[in-house]
Design a protein around this motif. Sequence first.
Motif, PDB file in Angstrom:
ATOM      1  N   SER A   1     -32.733 -25.692 -46.337  1.00 57.63           N
ATOM      2  CA  SER A   1     -31.784 -26.334 -45.427  1.00 57.63           C
ATOM      3  C   SER A   1     -30.366 -25.936 -45.793  1.00 57.63           C
ATOM      4  N   LEU A   2     -30.075 -25.829 -47.073  1.00 60.05           N
ATOM      5  CA  LEU A   2     -28.734 -25.400 -47.482  1.00 60.05           C
ATOM      6  C   LEU A   2     -28.421 -24.026 -46.891  1.00 60.05           C
ATOM      7  N   ALA A   3     -29.360 -23.080 -47.069  1.00 62.22           N
ATOM      8  CA  ALA A   3     -29.130 -21.712 -46.597  1.00 62.22           C
ATOM      9  C   ALA A   3     -28.860 -21.723 -45.100  1.00 62.22           C
ATOM     10  N   LEU A   4     -29.741 -22.403 -44.363  1.00 68.21           N
ATOM     11  CA  LEU A   4     -29.586 -22.393 -42.901  1.00 68.21           C
ATOM     12  C   LEU A   4     -28.271 -23.047 -42.510  1.00 68.21           C
ATOM     13  N   PHE A   5     -27.958 -24.160 -43.150  1.00 69.66           N
ATOM     14  CA  PHE A   5     -26.707 -24.824 -42.802  1.00 69.66           C
ATOM     15  C   PHE A   5     -25.529 -23.892 -43.108  1.00 69.66           C
ATOM     16  N   GLY A   6     -25.575 -23.314 -44.286  1.00 68.56           N
ATOM     17  CA  GLY A   6     -24.464 -22.440 -44.686  1.00 68.56           C
ATOM     18  C   GLY A   6     -24.257 -21.335 -43.670  1.00 68.56           C
ATOM     19  N   MET A   7     -25.328 -20.650 -43.324  1.00 68.98           N
ATOM     20  CA  MET A   7     -25.155 -19.498 -42.425  1.00 68.98           C
ATOM     21  C   MET A   7     -24.717 -19.963 -41.045  1.00 68.98           C
ATOM     22  N   TRP A   8     -25.245 -21.097 -40.630  1.00 63.55           N
ATOM     23  CA  TRP A   8     -24.792 -21.622 -39.344  1.00 63.55           C
ATOM     24  C   TRP A   8     -23.291 -21.889 -39.404  1.00 63.55           C
ATOM     25  N   TYR A   9     -22.846 -22.476 -40.518  1.00 62.69           N
ATOM     26  CA  TYR A   9     -21.428 -22.822 -40.607  1.00 62.69           C
ATOM     27  C   TYR A   9     -20.578 -21.551 -40.680  1.00 62.69           C
ATOM     28  N   PHE A  10     -20.961 -20.615 -41.561  1.00 64.48           N
ATOM     29  CA  PHE A  10     -20.133 -19.417 -41.777  1.00 64.48           C
ATOM     30  C   PHE A  10     -20.073 -18.561 -40.520  1.00 64.48           C
ATOM     31  N   MET A  11     -21.217 -18.308 -39.926  1.00 65.77           N
ATOM     32  CA  MET A  11     -21.312 -17.267 -38.895  1.00 65.77           C
ATOM     33  C   MET A  11     -21.128 -17.806 -37.487  1.00 65.77           C
ATOM     34  N   ILE A  12     -21.405 -19.077 -37.292  1.00 70.09           N
ATOM     35  CA  ILE A  12     -21.436 -19.573 -35.911  1.00 70.09           C
ATOM     36  C   ILE A  12     -20.410 -20.668 -35.689  1.00 70.09           C
ATOM     37  N   GLN A  13     -20.357 -21.622 -36.631  1.00 69.61           N
ATOM     38  CA  GLN A  13     -19.480 -22.766 -36.414  1.00 69.61           C
ATOM     39  C   GLN A  13     -18.036 -22.429 -36.775  1.00 69.61           C
ATOM     40  N   ASP A  14     -17.830 -21.979 -38.017  1.00 69.81           N
ATOM     41  CA  ASP A  14     -16.470 -21.904 -38.532  1.00 69.81           C
ATOM     42  C   ASP A  14     -15.676 -20.805 -37.855  1.00 69.81           C
ATOM     43  N   TRP A  15     -16.207 -19.578 -37.814  1.00 70.11           N
ATOM     44  CA  TRP A  15     -15.444 -18.465 -37.270  1.00 70.11           C
ATOM     45  C   TRP A  15     -16.383 -17.408 -36.702  1.00 70.11           C
ATOM     46  N   PRO A  16     -16.925 -17.616 -35.524  1.00 70.10           N
ATOM     47  CA  PRO A  16     -17.848 -16.616 -34.965  1.00 70.10           C
ATOM     48  C   PRO A  16     -17.110 -15.314 -34.685  1.00 70.10           C
ATOM     49  N   MET A  17     -17.726 -14.211 -35.072  1.00 71.48           N
ATOM     50  CA  MET A  17     -17.115 -12.901 -34.851  1.00 71.48           C
ATOM     51  C   MET A  17     -18.054 -12.032 -34.043  1.00 71.48           C
ATOM     52  N   ASN A  18     -17.483 -11.057 -33.336  1.00 66.65           N
ATOM     53  CA  ASN A  18     -18.312 -10.102 -32.617  1.00 66.65           C
ATOM     54  C   ASN A  18     -18.640  -8.965 -33.568  1.00 66.65           C
ATOM     55  N   ILE A  19     -19.813  -9.014 -34.128  1.00 65.76           N
ATOM     56  CA  ILE A  19     -20.224  -7.980 -35.069  1.00 65.76           C
ATOM     57  C   ILE A  19     -21.306  -7.137 -34.419  1.00 65.76           C
ATOM     58  N   GLY A  20     -20.944  -5.917 -34.044  1.00 62.62           N
ATOM     59  CA  GLY A  20     -21.903  -5.017 -33.403  1.00 62.62           C
ATOM     60  C   GLY A  20     -22.477  -5.593 -32.125  1.00 62.62           C
ATOM     61  N   GLY A  21     -21.718  -6.474 -31.487  1.00 59.68           N
ATOM     62  CA  GLY A  21     -22.185  -7.040 -30.225  1.00 59.68           C
ATOM     63  C   GLY A  21     -23.331  -8.016 -30.405  1.00 59.68           C
ATOM     64  N   LYS A  22     -23.632  -8.370 -31.655  1.00 60.64           N
ATOM     65  CA  LYS A  22     -24.738  -9.303 -31.857  1.00 60.64           C
ATOM     66  C   LYS A  22     -24.315 -10.704 -31.452  1.00 60.64           C
ATOM     67  N   PRO A  23     -25.280 -11.506 -30.994  1.00 63.29           N
ATOM     68  CA  PRO A  23     -24.932 -12.858 -30.554  1.00 63.29           C
ATOM     69  C   PRO A  23     -24.459 -13.685 -31.734  1.00 63.29           C
ATOM     70  N   SER A  24     -23.419 -14.456 -31.519  1.00 62.33           N
ATOM     71  CA  SER A  24     -22.901 -15.286 -32.611  1.00 62.33           C
ATOM     72  C   SER A  24     -22.605 -16.676 -32.088  1.00 62.33           C
ATOM     73  N   PHE A  25     -23.429 -17.104 -31.150  1.00 66.97           N
ATOM     74  CA  PHE A  25     -23.095 -18.385 -30.514  1.00 66.97           C
ATOM     75  C   PHE A  25     -24.054 -19.498 -30.869  1.00 66.97           C
ATOM     76  N   SER A  26     -25.265 -19.173 -31.360  1.00 65.91           N
ATOM     77  CA  SER A  26     -26.150 -20.255 -31.751  1.00 65.91           C
ATOM     78  C   SER A  26     -27.062 -19.755 -32.869  1.00 65.91           C
ATOM     79  N   LEU A  27     -27.466 -20.708 -33.705  1.00 68.16           N
ATOM     80  CA  LEU A  27     -28.271 -20.352 -34.868  1.00 68.16           C
ATOM     81  C   LEU A  27     -29.553 -19.662 -34.431  1.00 68.16           C
ATOM     82  N   ILE A  28     -30.171 -20.182 -33.378  1.00 71.16           N
ATOM     83  CA  ILE A  28     -31.501 -19.713 -33.015  1.00 71.16           C
ATOM     84  C   ILE A  28     -31.455 -18.247 -32.610  1.00 71.16           C
ATOM     85  N   GLN A  29     -30.355 -17.866 -31.875  1.00 71.73           N
ATOM     86  CA  GLN A  29     -30.250 -16.468 -31.458  1.00 71.73           C
ATOM     87  C   GLN A  29     -30.147 -15.554 -32.662  1.00 71.73           C
TER      88      GLN A  29
END
Lengths: 182, 1059, 466
Positions: A70-98
């Motif tokens: 749960s820590l890992a998933l929360f962390g990555m959700w926070y870093f990559m999606i919640q805190d500062w979503p970035m367009n990296i190689g056009g990959k989706p950065s809008f929801s954890l599931i994607q």
Amino acid sequence: MTMESTKKVFHVMYDDDDKLMDAAKNLVGQGVRIKDVYSPFPVHGIDPVIGVKRTRLAIASFMYAMTGTSLALFGMWYFMIQDWPMNIGGKPSFSLIQNLPAFVPVTFEFTVLCAAHGMSITYLLRNGTLPGMPATNPDPRTTDDKFVMEILTEENAMDAEGLEAAVKGTDMMEISIKEYAA
Amino acid sequence: MADKKTYWSGLEELDRTPEFERMEAEEFPAERPVDQFLSDDRLQRANTGRRDFLKFMGFSLTAATLAACETPVVKSIPYTNKPEEITPGVANHYASTYYDGHDFVNVMVKTREGRPIFIRSNGDTGVGVVNSRVNSSMMGLYDGSRLMKPQIEGKESDWESVDSVVSEAFAGGGRKVLLTNTVLSPSIRRAIAVAAESSGVEHIQLDAVSYGALCEAVEADYGVRAFPEYEFADAECVVTVGADFLGTWGDSVRYSCGWTSGRTPEKGAMSRLYAFESNMSLTGSNADVRVRVKPSDSGRVLAALYRELSGEGAAVELDAAIMEDVKRAASDLKRAGASGLVIANDNNLSTQRIALAINRILGAVGQTVVIPSQPGLFQGEDKAYLDLVQQMKSGQVSTLVVHGVNPAYHGPDAAGFREGMAKVKTTVSTALVEDETSALCNVLAPRHHWLESWDDLMLRPGRMDIVQPTIQPLYDTRHGGESLLAWSGQPLDWYSFIRQTHNAAYVSDDMYRDNAWNEAVHNGVMMVDGAAPSAPVFSGGELTAALREANNRTGKGFELSMYRKTTMGSGEQAANPFLQETPDPITKVTWDNYITMSQGDMESMGLNTYIAQEDPASVVEVKAAGQTLRLPAIPQPGQADGTIGIAMGYGRGANSENIGRAAFQVGENGQHLLDADGNLVPIGKNVFPLADLTAGMPDYSALEVTIESTDETYPIACTQMHHTYMGRDSVVKETDFQSYFAEMDVPRGEASWNKTIGLNVHDDVNGDGEINALDKKATEEFDMWHEHAVEGVGHRWGMSIDLTHCIGCSSCITACHIENNVPIVGKDEVRRHRDMHWLRVDRYYTSDYSKERGGEEGEGVISTYAKMEKPSDNPQTVHMPMMCQHCNHAPCETVCPVAATTHSNEGFNQMTYNRCIGTRYCANNCPYKVRRFNWFHYPGYQKFQNFNPAQDAIQRMVLNPDVVVRSRGVMEKCSLCVQRTQSAKLEAKKAGVPLTDELVNCACSDACPTKCISFGDLNDPNSEVAKVFKNNRRYHALEEIGVKPNIAYLTKVRNTPNA
Amino acid sequence: MQQEASIREPLILGNKTYKDITDDVVGPIQGAPPLSWKIGIAISSTIAFYGVGCILYLIGTGIGVWGLNKTVGWAWDITNFVWWVGIGHAGTLISAVLLLFRQKWRMAINRSAEAMTIFAVIMAAIFPGIHMGRIWVSYWVLPLPNQFGSLWVNFNSPLLWDVFAISTYFSVSLVFWYIGLIPDFATIRDRVTHPIQKKVYSVLSFGWSGRAKNWTRFEEVSLVLAGIATPLVFSVHSIVSMDFATSVIPGWHTTIFPPYFVSGAVFSGFAMVQTLLLIMRKAMRLENYIHTKHVEYMNIVIIVTGSIVGVAYLTELFISWYSGVEYESYAFINRFSGPYSSSYWAMMTCNVISPQLFWFKKIRRSLLATFVLSIVVNIGMWFERYVIILTSLHRDYLPSSWSEFHATGVDVGVFIGTLGIFLTLFLLFARFFPVLALNELKTILKSSGEEQKRIQEEAKPNSKAS
């Protein structure tokens, strides 16, 4: 009588694990309560005989694992999606599931990390084995090739003499009886 | 009785409270006497114990260490009086004109805080376009080896003494000669006139590379000794015999854009170019039909052409295959008629007269060939110069002033000139650096760099182009014309003199009155009304002699044709690291001079034809015209068998003249190499002395050359070691005009010459009722993620590159280098494939072999590929500019562990230098291999000390303050000049106008002479690039891997005749 | 006490008692180091220092001192990284997977195999570090809060997965190893007489007393750790392989990589174990504990994994042709016919042909042959990584950027250096640590000791009767 007031600890030494086993069965059969056994390697099957309960370390490690996941998933959700979503190689950065596929490896690794270390630390703490701890085995040979059974009079209905007799009855090698104050 | 009032300062005083009394007592406390304090003996006893000492020690050490940890402080000093037009951080642009005796371009100079940092063509009123020689010429200004003061006899001096010495010489007897390059400035001509009348100074002009024959041919036929103007834009069929008009020949800065404007397939017609040449030149690489002929045959080719077109003249001995192509060319020329155009390179009167005659027959004279009424470029008088050399030798010349030429290096009979110089009493040079000639002079009167000086230039009647200073003179220099005036006893400041030339009524400082002049300065050009001169009429005679001579030219053994590199020109800028580092457009070799030979010849001579990082070229010995040269030989596809080519403009500073640190060879550790007798080793060899002077002017070919192989080898630094595109048609797409024309209007992706690559899908997309191999979808339509929409959301910057218009001149490379502070890494690093070019121009040759052919001939796949690696002997060439493709699904971005490279929502693939940790994973994962890694600390590491501009206090001024200089260990790459786009946004915002094409551009699109690169907002339907993206020639390199680039290419269309 | 089929070869030769085992292992630690050991450590540490020198020069000057270029961004560095990580797979595999499968023969080798694992992983970890252009900011790969506020790492990047995989693998292996060591340290503690040794080992042994409860926990922990270490082993090299598999470069972009890399790792790992153990059993007189049987078992593993690797190579070739993709097929044609084909064929011979020799029982049981082949295999596995990384990069999509790679002295120096460091660490281990898992060996003495088996044999009839 003075005998009642003093307590004795028996250290019975055997030179073979099988002898130890038989002796233990025999004594327990006589209703002797064996406090502990010191051996240079795990003597399989001794635990039920002297009544050592099953450890719950495995359950602990499972809980640590879940924490890791749960820590890992929360962390990555926070870093990559919640805190500062970035367009990296056009990959989706809008929801954890994607993004999940990319997160699987790290999640797994972090789970293992937490499980392994959590459990190991718990193990060392519960054992009281930590750097610099004093050794408590009654005889140095118990880490080499001897097996020692520890019996306390206070835990036993039988009095010292009775115990001594019972113990002497087994295929033992040495015996040391110490008195200690309650 | 009078009662006395008493006042209390407060109740406390009234009823004398104890604390009041205490405070009253202590109101003025007696100070504790100092001596008493000092006499306290405890102070004496207070001493610093060992431990305390150690404590203090430790503290101070730590403090010192910490202080040392601080990053060095860089002081930036504000203007004490800020010039009103300069705002720090905002660039100023000044219209000016570049003229070095050869290239003549109206330019716009970009300055930052008063430093010229970028030079581009002056689009509005300008003539000519910048090439790499021009847009990197500000390096001459910042060259650390420039003369900072006048010198007399090698000792630093001042202008007074110089003036006294030279005026004395002018006053004295003997011949006094002023030797200059072609002078186009009316003011300088006036100054020369002054000198002539005051002290009888003669004026002789000399061009670095002579076009005397052509000018004399014009004189012979039209009575005016002038270099014709060629209108390539109007030409439908161009035949060039050895003339590299796209690269270096004649007024090339004007030809390249003209020629390509006639080659836009969308117009439904394209001009055709025939090139008959021995070396593979830039022009030849763009020719539709390229024929390999020996230099000795060039005359015959023209004679044959003449015969085909006029029916006159004797039969010509020519190889049958060549004859075929001559006939074809002739028929195309006939068809073109007045829109035909023939040019020749040989500096040989008869050849040039035949060429001129052919144009006349076609009726092209007056159309594509305009004979000017008065001389413009290339007025060099080789004969006069050669006479001068003789007189110098015989000691008749007392004074020689050399201005803008370097005869000791490139002059015909340079040896004679050197010898003569010893016999001339007063020799003066106005050179900026101590070059070959000025090293022989006893007075050095350094002139301003063109970026520091005022000048007026009259290329042709009717317009006067203005050179204005863009920076204060860096050193104690003086304009050449001003010096001349001073020496002829009429000192006057040069600016006023120029003003007087054009306005007799000029009174000083009318800055705010003369609007015409201000406007002229603003535009960089002033239209002057001269009576429209009448076009010269044909007065020429007959050609039999010329034809005979042309027919009789024969060679023996190998034949040498000297050429100039598009980058190096005739060598004036040998010390310009940007030019040295820019690969030659054809060979892709940097930092070197070499012999180009045909692959066949090299194999038969047993020379190494595989040149790579650890496979050096074999050195061969060339004997010609009594000279012997040792140079490495490289295989050149397209080189005529039995011929060799050597570039002029190398071997500068052969006697270690101080012409600039980058002009000499350096070792692997960055130190200058020294030869046996401790001289610096120049780069390459000087081939000017090999020119044939029999006709009284240099003919840059040697017809009797012997070549011997030696056992020496020499490493060559080549940016491209593989030369064919291995049948990878998703990289380069090309077609011929017929096929294009046939499918001109089919929608994009359907034409046979630009089929979109499709991938099979499990879905009946073609609607034939069944799902099979025919069901394909264009790769563009595949998208793993539909997020991050790019169409129609804000700006989306994109670029298109028209491969039909790209001639490979590499002007974009230098521009990119200068704009983005791209590090110069030098020969050894380039040899290790570590060139830092953000933008490179890939040059591919066609191969005789193809997979199809392999299949037909039952060749195994391995050997097929092996054979495809070898270019044809006379290949077709593709030039393909390649830079970061700014993929919307960029492979580089996903793999960066620290998110140092991400995608901007305007379509930029952006690189965050200071976040980069340098794993190089992105570079590995880039399909285009356009990412560049900082292998060393280029601005500081010793290996680069002798050529990297960032390592020279003065040259550092060329760095663009808008772009950071990258640190060691980080990745860098093309940013599509994001700094320009950002400032354009601000401009637009301030002006409150939409951000249109006019405002945004990249260094490369800015510098492209043929405008084949267009940059803009793909989401703006009116932008050029958005329109181009609709073009059915548009494709993306490696489309099928689905990275969705924002850079597009337009299929190359050749106008090859159908055989 | 469970019995073992008498036809099974004994794992412990000779007539050993519990005490003998202790003596055989602890004896050398007490005695003075043999000359051979001194020579060994001298040589290896010299090499190690040279390597460290090269690394410092690299860090001080720039990555340019390697032979890399604009096209070939990785060559020896990442080759060495993958090679070392691969080698580092045997130990944990032996102690974890074989523990789960209750393979008793593992007990003689797992201690040193794990030690090797840990040292190999340390060597591996050096390379991702020093291959960075700016190693001084390498901590940026961790998701640390920083002054830039919302500046986090990129969890899409396989390199970041590597960071997590390698660090997890290293630390877990270390813990696993050490927990096993504690009781044996206790044995040494209670044996050694020299005060300093006693102090050191009592600290190292964490005051272990060997109570019944401790042993229960001990076994539980070992089991669970083994359980989670097993998937970990497989995940680590799978993730390493994703560095390549997730890219777009022909020759890297291959879905077969994870299993292919894992088996390759086990392959090379076992080979390295063989190399080291065959030396150690002689040097430390452990012939009775590590003998033909163990070697044979490991050789069988080598045949299996080697064959898997071979199949993977052929599959790659087939798919590259079958895909019909221009670039893909050329990448593989270039591998076996291009400028670096020699490496390719070296890899093929060493990894596909040589292990097949182990089908012959004679070779399989010959210690000398095993020793030679184990080295051959590791050479081959180095070339495998070299081929994958270099040949795919040096000729990728655009022929214009095709280039060559030429290793420099620093490339070589760093690699040799890591070998030196590795050997130094291993020699130190062999000198001061119990090289066999005492407590585990003692548990199997009765079931798999030679003498004990004989006794049981004789006892058989009566036991039937009773």
